[in-house]
Design an enzyme around this catalytic site. Sequence first.
Site, short mmCIF file in Angstrom:
data_model
loop_
_atom_site.label_atom_id
_atom_site.label_comp_id
_atom_site.label_asym_id
_atom_site.label_seq_id
_atom_site.Cartn_x
_atom_site.Cartn_y
_atom_site.Cartn_z
N HIS A 125 0.88 -1.12 -0.02
CA HIS A 125 0.01 -0.11 0.11
C HIS A 125 0.73 1.27 -0.21
O HIS A 125 0.67 2.26 -0.91
CB HIS A 125 -0.98 0.08 1.32
N GLU B 216 -10.63 2.29 3.49
CA GLU B 216 -9.35 1.65 3.78
C GLU B 216 -9.80 0.38 4.51
O GLU B 216 -10.15 0.56 5.59
CB GLU B 216 -8.41 2.45 4.53
N GLU C 66 -8.89 -2.56 6.81
CA GLU C 66 -7.78 -2.58 7.87
C GLU C 66 -8.25 -3.59 8.91
O GLU C 66 -9.61 -4.01 8.89
CB GLU C 66 -7.59 -1.26 8.31
#
Length: 397
Positions: free
Chosen positions: A113, A180, A182
Amino acid sequence: MTRLAVADDSLFGLANLPYGAYSVPGAEPRIGTRYGDHVVDLALLLDDHVFARPTLNAFMAQGHDRWVAVRERLVEAVAGDVPDRAVHPAGAVTLHLPFEVADYVDFYASEHHASNLGRLFRPDSPEPLLPNWKHLPVGYHGRSASIVVSGTDIVRPAGQRKNPQDPAPLFGPSTKLDIEAELGFVVGTGNPMGEPIPVEDAEHHIFGVVLFNDWSARDIQAWEYVPLGPNLGKSFASTVSPWVVPLLALGPARVPTPTQEPAVLPYLALEEPWGLEIDVEVEWNGEVVSRPPYASMYWSPAQMLAHLTVNGAPTRTGDLFASGTISGPERDQRGAFIELTWGGREPVTVAGAQRTFLEDGDEVVLRASAPGSGGARIGFGEARGRILASKFIGTEG
């Protein structure tokens, strides 16, 4: 009393038994566990009033030895005769934020990333990673008050943005709203100010793991982040899954981290640095568009917590630190739409339409599973959010 039936392939079998806060109509939230298609009240099952509370904080504060002892009791109790009044169908309860979030830090632990964003934001740089990246887990401090449980709608944020061709910044709703994908790590017991957590002790402080969606307004972020980093582009909302999977359940999911070169400084060094084999899935408007592998993450949870406290910063029960976007080496393993669509220049097809960033009405769901004991797989539930139109009223400029 009743004996609960759970399918052998359930992601919520005896290998899992996550903790969450639930309620039924007319009652206050309490702590339960998910067992198959059932939610089981832990105060009634274990005759323990610490679970007759709306969050996990009081239980987590009791420490690692207590977590171990309760898990042993819980495995035995749910497999036996369970009080009828302790059992609810999973679909009949409301799930709540499972712990009171004390503080929140977000890291940037995926080399894939970070490298992709380096190539996007600094295309003329000879190296995609900044010089510090392989020496420390980079992170920023976020807002705990804007962390919400799965199913909470997300209002499109407004803020300043400035495209290269604009003579001055504009103000208005974000036009590059992103996700995002996560993991979030929940601190069960913290450390006093001035007493860092050694990297080898971190797992005794980490209570469990949740899915985490760090919604990101990329246009706001791009204009504001120099020189101090993310602020309004991140602080409007982050979504967590309602079930906290105990770190104790994830022993079979441990894998070595990728080789860390150059060698890390001693306070980050473990004889056997461990990551987690957790397979994440990103669904956009009902279509799976990415499957990020957590096993590819460069920095481990233990290293992140050790770095967070190495300067003497205290942590508290309920602190949350997130991994940063999970991305693998392949395009369909990228955990943010800015990567998946390469800054919007390479749209993806979602439900027959070409898409780049989030539009009003879009819904994103994160799911994940990991190896569990006895050859089982364990699940994390989901982190779900739908985008609502901005509440900003006015004209730009």
